[in-house]
Design an enzyme around this catalytic site. Structure first.
Site, PDB file in Angstrom:
ATOM      1  N   ALA A   1       2.981   1.867   3.045  1.00 14.95           N
ATOM      2  CA  ALA A   1       4.199   1.038   3.028  1.00 14.95           C
ATOM      3  C   ALA A   1       5.283   1.709   2.190  1.00 14.95           C
ATOM      4  O   ALA A   1       6.458   1.722   2.566  1.00 14.95           O
ATOM      5  CB  ALA A   1       3.893  -0.349   2.477  1.00 14.95           C
TER       6      ALA A   1
ATOM      7  N   HIS B   1       5.882   6.535  -2.416  1.00 12.68           N
ATOM      8  CA  HIS B   1       7.217   7.051  -2.736  1.00 12.68           C
ATOM      9  C   HIS B   1       7.111   8.531  -3.107  1.00 12.68           C
ATOM     10  O   HIS B   1       7.884   9.357  -2.645  1.00 12.68           O
ATOM     11  CB  HIS B   1       7.821   6.331  -3.948  1.00 12.68           C
ATOM     12  CG  HIS B   1       7.953   4.850  -3.791  1.00 12.68           C
ATOM     13  ND1 HIS B   1       7.890   3.986  -4.858  1.00 12.68           N
ATOM     14  CD2 HIS B   1       8.139   4.073  -2.692  1.00 12.68           C
ATOM     15  CE1 HIS B   1       8.058   2.749  -4.426  1.00 12.68           C
ATOM     16  NE2 HIS B   1       8.193   2.769  -3.121  1.00 12.68           N
TER      17      HIS B   1
ATOM     18  N   CYS C   1       0.817  -1.215   0.000  1.00 11.33           N
ATOM     19  CA  CYS C   1       0.000   0.000   0.000  1.00 11.33           C
ATOM     20  C   CYS C   1       0.855   1.271   0.000  1.00 11.33           C
ATOM     21  O   CYS C   1       2.071   1.227   0.146  1.00 11.33           O
ATOM     22  CB  CYS C   1      -0.931  -0.004   1.203  1.00 11.33           C
ATOM     23  SG  CYS C   1      -0.047   0.228   2.768  1.00 11.33           S
TER      24      CYS C   1
ATOM     25  N   ARG D   1      11.910  -4.836   6.450  1.00 11.76           N
ATOM     26  CA  ARG D   1      12.568  -4.637   5.162  1.00 11.76           C
ATOM     27  C   ARG D   1      14.070  -4.901   5.233  1.00 11.76           C
ATOM     28  O   ARG D   1      14.752  -4.868   4.243  1.00 11.76           O
ATOM     29  CB  ARG D   1      12.275  -3.216   4.671  1.00 11.76           C
ATOM     30  CG  ARG D   1      12.668  -2.946   3.254  1.00 11.76           C
ATOM     31  CD  ARG D   1      11.855  -1.811   2.737  1.00 11.76           C
ATOM     32  NE  ARG D   1      12.415  -1.147   1.594  1.00 11.76           N
ATOM     33  CZ  ARG D   1      13.084  -0.007   1.627  1.00 11.76           C
ATOM     34  NH1 ARG D   1      13.331   0.597   2.763  1.00 11.76           N
ATOM     35  NH2 ARG D   1      13.499   0.546   0.505  1.00 11.76           N
TER      36      ARG D   1
HETATM   37  S1  CFN Z   1       9.245  -0.185  -2.986  1.00  9.48           S
HETATM   38 FE1  CFN Z   1      11.189  -0.188  -4.030  1.00  9.48          FE
HETATM   39  S2  CFN Z   1      12.655   1.195  -3.360  1.00  9.48           S
HETATM   40  S3  CFN Z   1      11.318  -0.262  -6.183  1.00  9.48           S
HETATM   41 FE2  CFN Z   1      12.569  -1.828  -5.372  1.00  9.48          FE
HETATM   42  S4  CFN Z   1      14.572  -1.047  -5.174  1.00  9.48           S
HETATM   43 FE3  CFN Z   1      11.619  -3.680  -3.938  1.00  9.48          FE
HETATM   44  S5  CFN Z   1       9.508  -3.813  -3.453  1.00  9.48           S
HETATM   45 MO1  CFN Z   1      10.627  -4.436  -1.613  1.00  9.48          MO
HETATM   46  S6  CFN Z   1      10.912  -2.458  -0.567  1.00  9.48           S
HETATM   47 FE4  CFN Z   1      12.613  -2.690  -1.881  1.00  9.48          FE
HETATM   48 FE5  CFN Z   1      13.545  -0.805  -3.305  1.00  9.48          FE
HETATM   49 FE6  CFN Z   1      13.145   0.606  -5.395  1.00  9.48          FE
HETATM   50 FE7  CFN Z   1      10.298  -2.038  -2.593  1.00  9.48          FE
HETATM   51  S7  CFN Z   1      14.474  -1.609  -1.476  1.00  9.48           S
HETATM   52  S8  CFN Z   1      12.717  -4.773  -2.421  1.00  9.48           S
HETATM   53  S9  CFN Z   1      12.295  -3.835  -6.084  1.00  9.48           S
HETATM   54  N1  CFN Z   1      11.965  -1.872  -3.532  1.00  9.48           N
HETATM   55  C1  HCA Z   2       6.827  -3.244   0.989  1.00  6.49           C
HETATM   56  C2  HCA Z   2       8.143  -3.757   1.499  1.00  6.49           C
HETATM   57  C3  HCA Z   2       8.662  -4.952   0.754  1.00  6.49           C
HETATM   58  C4  HCA Z   2       7.871  -6.191   1.015  1.00  6.49           C
HETATM   59  C5  HCA Z   2       8.645  -7.410   0.680  1.00  6.49           C
HETATM   60  C6  HCA Z   2       7.946  -8.708   0.469  1.00  6.49           C
HETATM   61  C7  HCA Z   2      10.118  -5.139   1.233  1.00  6.49           C
HETATM   62  O1  HCA Z   2       6.570  -3.302  -0.215  1.00  6.49           O
HETATM   63  O2  HCA Z   2       6.067  -2.767   1.769  1.00  6.49           O
HETATM   64  O3  HCA Z   2       6.812  -8.770   0.005  1.00  6.49           O
HETATM   65  O4  HCA Z   2       8.614  -9.709   0.742  1.00  6.49           O
HETATM   66  O5  HCA Z   2      11.003  -5.177   0.418  1.00  6.49           O
HETATM   67  O6  HCA Z   2      10.310  -5.284   2.429  1.00  6.49           O
HETATM   68  O7  HCA Z   2       8.675  -4.674  -0.624  1.00  6.49           O
END
Ligand code: CFN
Ligand code: HCA
Length: 541
Positions: free
Chosen positions: A64, A194, A61, A95
């Protein structure tokens, strides 16, 4: 036993077959065969649209994306969740973002701050409780900053969190208190969070520290979150090259780093999806240009360092970067040679967030592994198609209207088949673009790119294509493993990492070697192995 040859189009058809016609029509636009044949329709993909109700999405969401992702890794800001305790609890260090406060630095990350909203707060309003929570945090810690994050009920009952923060900031005088209207339901995914986080950090924090930090070659590293210590490894390499990292948004970050970001000469963007807004704002307001980098993969790391060297165009820096690469690569090559006999020709699938499904393909290709299918949970079209449309930003921070965030630009702007002349015409009409390699460009012909993959399609894909490893998140982990396919979490890295930079690449090679070489998976029987009706061989192109 019936053996059939599966073409990419068959797979797409199979994925859609069980859906009601309306759902199938919509999902069809989010499942793209990468340049299937010359005569096929352009490889365009529908992204950043609402998940169809009833589908079990991999997404998260808006709260998050704002609280957990962008602000989560900041150690010396007290982050208070205004809402039910579950929202704070589930975003509490899950995370795996790491931090190093040093011997005297403040670190509030191990705490979970929440107003713990109850029924009576929903009925009578939660502003007083929020003010008390802010006051309590201030009295206990005297932090440089306190941030407040709205959860779904806050928006529904209309608590004015910004007014409360403004009042408290004025009352304290020495603590920057501001809020984020990042109610979970606001966007279609984490992505809206974001954007909200980027806007507020830029408006309330960037530029506060007027003293420029020391350093000859100053960069900001945008979109790196120090998951599993990735940022530590990148910082090690940058330091070795003589490059000063003024601020990371937001891995291992501090209040002062954000406040000093305007002093950098260059912005290096790792995860474009989560932080492109800050990159564009820093460029517009302070004239700092940004380039796309990727420190996932040893070769990508070397390439990114050379790109930084090229920007500064300074022989001393360029020589130093080359020396560092020459020093680091032999260990990487040795590890690669060790794993290659086991990994070469193996296959992977990657469905992660908004950048890793792309970045990690570099690591897999270094190991001779092919990506059969990949996609993002919540990326926008620029992350797939590599054309970033630079927004027309108002420099005055206060006039930015975050309510506009989910309005997608004209889809035609992203059309991947636009000719250079057509792009030029758009530029003449006032549009500004930035080009970089998106996910589609990296994928082989005939592979399948899927946006917002869901539980059903994930299992179906694995059944049809049987990859040697499947990469996604915690929600996918066990259902995939039950099919007898090894699963690697590319969000939390399970308990591993770092995977960035040179040392990280070595870690990743060994980890994936262990996964794809293990015999244990062959003892598992997936449902279709127990009663085989269909086995498939995947054909390229
Ligand atoms: S929201 Fe982003 S900020 S897009 Fe990426 S590299 Fe994932 S989903 Mo989990 S939280 Fe994580 Fe980053 Fe960019 Fe999220 S650190 S692993 S692919 N990510
Ligand atoms: C998020 C955080 C997440 C969830 C990871 C997962 C992360 O989107 O709120 O589903 O295992 O990297 O911690 O993306």
């Amino acid at each position: 036993k019936k053996v059939v040859q599966l073409m990419p189009t068959d797979i797409k058809e199979e994925l859609l077959a069980k859906y009601p016609p309306k759902v199938a029509r919509k999902r069809a636009k989010q499942i793209m065969i990468n340049e299937a044949t010359e005569s096929e329709a352009p490889s365009e993909i529908l992204a950043n649209v609402r998940t169809i109700p009833g589908i079990i999405t991999m997404r998260g969401c808006t709260y998050a994306g704002c609280k957990g992702v962008i602000m989560g890794p900041t150690r010396d800001i007290v982050n208070i969740t205004h809402g039910p305790i579950g929202c704070g609890f589930y975003s509490w260090l899950t995370r795996r973002n790491q931090t190093d406060p040093g011997p005297d630095g403040d670190n509030y990350m191990p705490y979970c701050f929440s107003t713990d909203m109850q029924d009576q707060d929903i009925i009578f309003g939660g502003e007083k409780k929020l003010a008390a929570a802010i006051e309590e945090a201030y009295e206990l810690f005297h932090p440089k900053g306190i941030c407040v994050f709205a959860t779904c009920p806050v928006g529904l009952i209309g608590d004015d969190i910004h007014a409360v923060c403004k009042k408290m900031k004025a009352k304290f005088g020495d603590c920057n208190v501001f809020a984020f209207s990042c109610e979970g339901y606001k966007g279609v995914s984490q992505s809206a969070g974001h954007h909200i986080a980027n806007n507020q950090v830029f408006s309330h924090l960037v530029g506060e520290n007027e003293t420029p930090p020391e350093g000859e070659y100053k960069i900001n590293l945008l979109g790196e979150y120090n998951i599993g210590g990735d940022g530590f490894e990148i910082d090690r390499i940058l330091k070795k090259c003589g490059i000063t990292n003024v601020s990371t948004f937001s891995g291992n970050s501090s209040y002062e780093q954000f406040a000093s970001a305007q002093h950098a000469d260059l912005d290096c963007v790792m995860c474009h999806r989560s932080i492109n807004y800050v990159a564009d704002m820093l460029e517009t307001k302070y004239g700092i240009p940004w380039i796309k980098v990727n420190f996932i993969g040893a070769e990508s790391t070397a390439k990114s360092l050379r790109k930084i060297g090229e920007y500064f165009a300074d022989k001393k820096l360029i020589d130093r970067i080359e020396a560092v690469i020459a020093e680091e690569m032999p260990d990487v090559e040795a590890a690669r040679a060790e794993v290659l006999p086991n990994t070469e020709g193996k296959t992977a699938m990657l469905f992660v967030g908004g950048s890793r499904a792309h970045h990690y393909q570099d690591l897999f290709s270094e190991m001779g592994m092919k990506t059969l299918s990949a996609g993002y949970e919540f990326a926008h079209r620029d992350d797939y198609e590599g054309r970033h449309v630079i927004p027309d930003l108002k420099v005055d921070a206060d006039s930015r209207n975050i309510e506009e965030i989910e309005v997608e630009a004209d889809p035609e702007l992203y059309n991947p088949r636009k000719t250079p002349d057509e792009i030029k015409a758009l530029e003449d009409a006032g549009y500004k673009f930035k080009h970089y390699a998106g996910l589609n460009e990296q994928m082989d012909k005939g592979t399948i790119v899927i946006d917002d993959l869901n539980q059903y399609e994930a299992e179906k894909l694995v059944e049809l294509l049987k990859p040697d490893v499947f990469c996604a998140g915690i929600k996918e982990k066990y259902s995939i493993q039950k099919t007898g396919v090894p699963m690697k979490q590319l969000h939390s890295y399970d308990s591993g990492g770092p995977y960035a930079g040179f040392k990280g690449a070595i870690n990743f090679y060994h980890e994936i070697d262990r996964l794809v070489s293990s015999k244990v998976w062959s003892y598992m029987k997936a449902p279709w192995q127990e009663s085989p009706e269909l086995t498939g061989t995947f054909v390229w192109e």
